[in-house]
Design a protein around this motif. Structure first.
Motif, PDB file in Angstrom:
ATOM      1  N   ASN B 150      12.554  -3.707  11.915  1.00  0.00           N
ATOM      2  CA  ASN B 150      13.885  -3.106  12.064  1.00  0.00           C
ATOM      3  C   ASN B 150      14.700  -3.220  10.770  1.00  0.00           C
ATOM      4  N   ILE B 151      14.020  -3.507   9.651  1.00  0.00           N
ATOM      5  CA  ILE B 151      14.722  -3.560   8.360  1.00  0.00           C
ATOM      6  C   ILE B 151      14.805  -2.134   7.823  1.00  0.00           C
ATOM      7  N   PRO B 152      16.010  -1.565   7.729  1.00  0.00           N
ATOM      8  CA  PRO B 152      16.078  -0.177   7.256  1.00  0.00           C
ATOM      9  C   PRO B 152      15.847  -0.093   5.754  1.00  0.00           C
ATOM     10  N   CYS B 153      15.111   0.926   5.316  1.00  0.00           N
ATOM     11  CA  CYS B 153      15.093   1.235   3.892  1.00  0.00           C
ATOM     12  C   CYS B 153      16.414   1.919   3.541  1.00  0.00           C
ATOM     13  N   VAL B 154      16.747   1.948   2.259  1.00  0.00           N
ATOM     14  CA  VAL B 154      17.924   2.685   1.817  1.00  0.00           C
ATOM     15  C   VAL B 154      17.537   4.163   1.717  1.00  0.00           C
ATOM     16  N   ASN B 155      18.303   5.038   2.358  1.00  0.00           N
ATOM     17  CA  ASN B 155      18.009   6.477   2.334  1.00  0.00           C
ATOM     18  C   ASN B 155      18.060   7.061   0.927  1.00  0.00           C
ATOM     19  N   ALA B 156      17.316   8.139   0.735  1.00  0.00           N
ATOM     20  CA  ALA B 156      17.498   8.993  -0.451  1.00  0.00           C
ATOM     21  C   ALA B 156      17.204  10.413   0.015  1.00  0.00           C
ATOM     22  N   GLY B 157      18.264  11.213   0.130  1.00  0.00           N
ATOM     23  CA  GLY B 157      18.091  12.583   0.623  1.00  0.00           C
ATOM     24  C   GLY B 157      17.396  12.585   1.965  1.00  0.00           C
ATOM     25  N   ARG B 158      16.274  13.329   2.049  1.00  0.00           N
ATOM     26  CA  ARG B 158      15.552  13.434   3.323  1.00  0.00           C
ATOM     27  C   ARG B 158      14.722  12.199   3.648  1.00  0.00           C
ATOM     28  N   PHE B 159      14.543  11.332   2.686  1.00  0.00           N
ATOM     29  CA  PHE B 159      13.648  10.194   2.901  1.00  0.00           C
ATOM     30  C   PHE B 159      14.400   9.022   3.520  1.00  0.00           C
ATOM     31  N   GLU B 160      14.000   8.641   4.730  1.00  0.00           N
ATOM     32  CA  GLU B 160      14.625   7.507   5.412  1.00  0.00           C
ATOM     33  C   GLU B 160      13.677   6.927   6.453  1.00  0.00           C
ATOM     34  N   GLY B 161      13.910   5.668   6.805  1.00  0.00           N
ATOM     35  CA  GLY B 161      13.087   5.042   7.835  1.00  0.00           C
ATOM     36  C   GLY B 161      12.985   3.549   7.621  1.00  0.00           C
ATOM     37  N   PRO B 162      12.242   2.859   8.522  1.00  0.00           N
ATOM     38  CA  PRO B 162      12.173   1.408   8.437  1.00  0.00           C
ATOM     39  C   PRO B 162      11.099   0.927   7.450  1.00  0.00           C
ATOM     40  N   MET B 163      11.278  -0.296   7.012  1.00  0.00           N
ATOM     41  CA  MET B 163      10.304  -0.914   6.120  1.00  0.00           C
ATOM     42  C   MET B 163       9.066  -1.351   6.903  1.00  0.00           C
ATOM     43  N   VAL B 164       7.899  -1.126   6.318  1.00  0.00           N
ATOM     44  CA  VAL B 164       6.659  -1.684   6.854  1.00  0.00           C
ATOM     45  C   VAL B 164       6.361  -2.958   6.058  1.00  0.00           C
ATOM     46  N   VAL B 165       5.943  -4.004   6.779  1.00  0.00           N
ATOM     47  CA  VAL B 165       5.630  -5.270   6.106  1.00  0.00           C
ATOM     48  C   VAL B 165       4.182  -5.679   6.388  1.00  0.00           C
ATOM     49  N   SER B 166       3.627  -6.466   5.468  1.00  0.00           N
ATOM     50  CA  SER B 166       2.335  -7.095   5.723  1.00  0.00           C
ATOM     51  C   SER B 166       2.591  -8.567   6.028  1.00  0.00           C
ATOM     52  N   MET B 167       1.658  -9.212   6.732  1.00  0.00           N
ATOM     53  CA  MET B 167       1.865 -10.606   7.138  1.00  0.00           C
ATOM     54  C   MET B 167       0.679 -11.467   6.739  1.00  0.00           C
ATOM     55  N   ARG B 168       0.982 -12.614   6.169  1.00  0.00           N
ATOM     56  CA  ARG B 168      -0.047 -13.606   5.840  1.00  0.00           C
ATOM     57  C   ARG B 168       0.402 -14.950   6.408  1.00  0.00           C
ATOM     58  N   PRO B 169      -0.354 -15.522   7.356  1.00  0.00           N
ATOM     59  CA  PRO B 169       0.027 -16.827   7.901  1.00  0.00           C
ATOM     60  C   PRO B 169      -0.409 -17.945   6.962  1.00  0.00           C
ATOM     61  N   MET B 170       0.372 -19.021   6.905  1.00  0.00           N
ATOM     62  CA  MET B 170      -0.030 -20.152   6.056  1.00  0.00           C
ATOM     63  C   MET B 170       0.601 -21.440   6.567  1.00  0.00           C
ATOM     64  N   PRO B 171       0.014 -22.602   6.192  1.00  0.00           N
ATOM     65  CA  PRO B 171       0.622 -23.872   6.576  1.00  0.00           C
ATOM     66  C   PRO B 171       1.997 -24.003   5.917  1.00  0.00           C
ATOM     67  N   GLU B 172       2.917 -24.693   6.604  1.00  0.00           N
ATOM     68  CA  GLU B 172       4.266 -24.888   6.055  1.00  0.00           C
ATOM     69  C   GLU B 172       4.240 -25.373   4.611  1.00  0.00           C
ATOM     70  N   LYS B 173       3.293 -26.247   4.298  1.00  0.00           N
ATOM     71  CA  LYS B 173       3.280 -26.848   2.966  1.00  0.00           C
ATOM     72  C   LYS B 173       3.049 -25.827   1.845  1.00  0.00           C
ATOM     73  N   ASP B 174       2.505 -24.668   2.181  1.00  0.00           N
ATOM     74  CA  ASP B 174       2.211 -23.662   1.150  1.00  0.00           C
ATOM     75  C   ASP B 174       3.333 -22.647   0.950  1.00  0.00           C
ATOM     76  N   VAL B 175       4.340 -22.677   1.837  1.00  0.00           N
ATOM     77  CA  VAL B 175       5.321 -21.585   1.845  1.00  0.00           C
ATOM     78  C   VAL B 175       6.140 -21.537   0.553  1.00  0.00           C
ATOM     79  N   ILE B 176       6.600 -22.693   0.101  1.00  0.00           N
ATOM     80  CA  ILE B 176       7.456 -22.708  -1.102  1.00  0.00           C
ATOM     81  C   ILE B 176       6.683 -22.177  -2.309  1.00  0.00           C
ATOM     82  N   ARG B 177       5.453 -22.651  -2.461  1.00  0.00           N
ATOM     83  CA  ARG B 177       4.646 -22.172  -3.597  1.00  0.00           C
ATOM     84  C   ARG B 177       4.393 -20.667  -3.492  1.00  0.00           C
TER      85      ARG B 177
END
Lengths: 265, 265
Positions: B150-177
């Motif tokens: 539900n994160i909207p992209c910023v429109n430009a003329g006719r181009f508009e819509g939501p952001m697509v994301v990719s997901m990678r799971p990881m242990p908490e200890k790796d998140v900051i790095r």
């Protein structure tokens, strides 16, 4: 509002003063902490090529915002502003020749015009100062020295030419920190493009800048060069568009964005 | 050339294989260390709007290169390549509908077409791996899971819509790095857009991705989300251009650029 509040105005107050012609002066020091931007307005017919040129040359041409064709609203950087009235002084060029200076260009901004806001070095200068690196042209109360170089920009259609750089001299001990500090801001010029001998990038006389003012380089200081936002205007001028509108030097557009919005880390 | 040399081919060898239809397969693992890119080809009439959309949404739409109208040469990223032949498999869409898959689109690439190369996550995945952060979909030998948000992209003329994301799971200890490592690459998606509860960004079922494959999220692992290069294609498709050409999934364009060319620090 009094002059003493100048630095503490918020962008909306500052643009209000400007729009009503109560401020027809350079914007340096206004609304401290908010990003100021260069303006270039071009016909839609040139907009793709110019945007492509900026995309291909992000160091000298960091795009802050671009309007929809015909719109005067910089929707990302100041959605309540009007780019045709909210700059203290504009310059109008026809076929590459300066023909007029005005405080309002709403009569020229038809449905064909596209406005480009391009980052300026105020952002990273603030970061340098906060890191204890003094800036000579501020100390000497003059304009930053700027030079044409032999570094070619990457062409895009009709847009081509050399990079213009700004120069800030500093003691050797500050150079590494200056690289680190400005690397955090890749979208407003970023890291230096050259450190050291001006001749390596085609500058014959460091005391004779092509734009701005000469500054003192003290014994033992190193000249550090950054890509300069004058580049895209200089190159667009060279193409001699039927009409092009810019801000007058020093009379910048004040956005709602803060410097830290442009830091990647 | 034998298959065992796959990863050590240079980009010119790899594209030569592809151009001669000796390689009509996904490009994963080819020419290791060189940046691979997504392709979108659109009519010139839409080029300014699409480039503006990418400019306004740099995280999901990191532009690697754009051709001059009519040119098939990505002059910044692979000046010896031909974008109409050097991808193993193309998809042709008319009015938003997939009509054809081909290994050569030179017959469709008239003087009206503009090619856009858009960064893909291979670049920062390599950096994550080199920093000892394992990547689940590589371990499980499947495609990365991708979700509409539900994160909207910023429109430009006719181009508009939501952001697509990719997901990678990881242990908490790796998140900051992981944040640090990917922040170095702002022009190929950069830092994550979200860490933690999928519902905060409108993802109802993490085990049911909109694109790609589901991966295992182990006990105690945190899902980390990055803006995804599928976004601009998905949004362009929505505008239903008369014609649009893309690469077939996984069949990417191999540039001459190396991953480290895209690191700001």
């Amino acid at each position: 509002m009094t002059l003493s509040k100048l630095t503490t105005w918020n962008p909306i107050e500052a643009r209000d003063m400007i729009r009503n012609n109560n401020w027809v002066k350079p914007t340096s020091g206004m609304a401290n902490g908010y990003i100021q931007a260069n303006l270039a307005v071009l016909p839609k017919e040139m907009a793709f090529e110019f945007l492509l040129f900026c995309q291909r040359n992000p160091k000298p041409c960091p795009i802050i915002d671009v309007t929809e064709p015909g719109s005067r609203i910089p929707s990302l950087s100041a959605p309540l502003a009007d780019l045709s009235t909210d700059i203290p002084k504009y310059r109008v060029y026809r076929h590459g020749q300066l023909v007029e200076e005005k405080t309002d260009v709403s009569d020229l901004w038809d449905e064909n015009m596209v406005g480009f806001l391009i980052g300026c070095s105020f952002t990273f200068e603030d970061a340098l100062l906060q890191n204890g690196i003094p800036i000579r042209h501020i100390e000497e109360n003059c304009n930053v020295p700027m030079y044409k170089t032999n570094i070619p920009c990457v062409n895009a259609g009709r847009f081509e030419g050399p990079m213009v750089v700004s120069m800030r001299p500093m003691p050797e001990k500050d150079v590494i920190r200056a690289v680190q500090v400005t690397s955090r801001f890749p979208s407003v010029h970023g890291a230096p493009v050259h450190i050291g001998d001006p001749k390596s990038i085609g500058i014959q006389n460091i005391n004779n800048p092509d734009f701005g003012d000469s500054v003192t380089i003290k014994e033992g200081e190193v000249p550090v060069f950054w890509a300069c936002g004058v580049t895209p205007q200089a190159i667009a001028m060279h193409v001699k568009p039927e009409i092009m509108i810019t801000h007058a030097p020093g009379h910048m557009f004040i956005t709602d964005l803060k410097n830290e919005d442009f830091s990647v880390i």
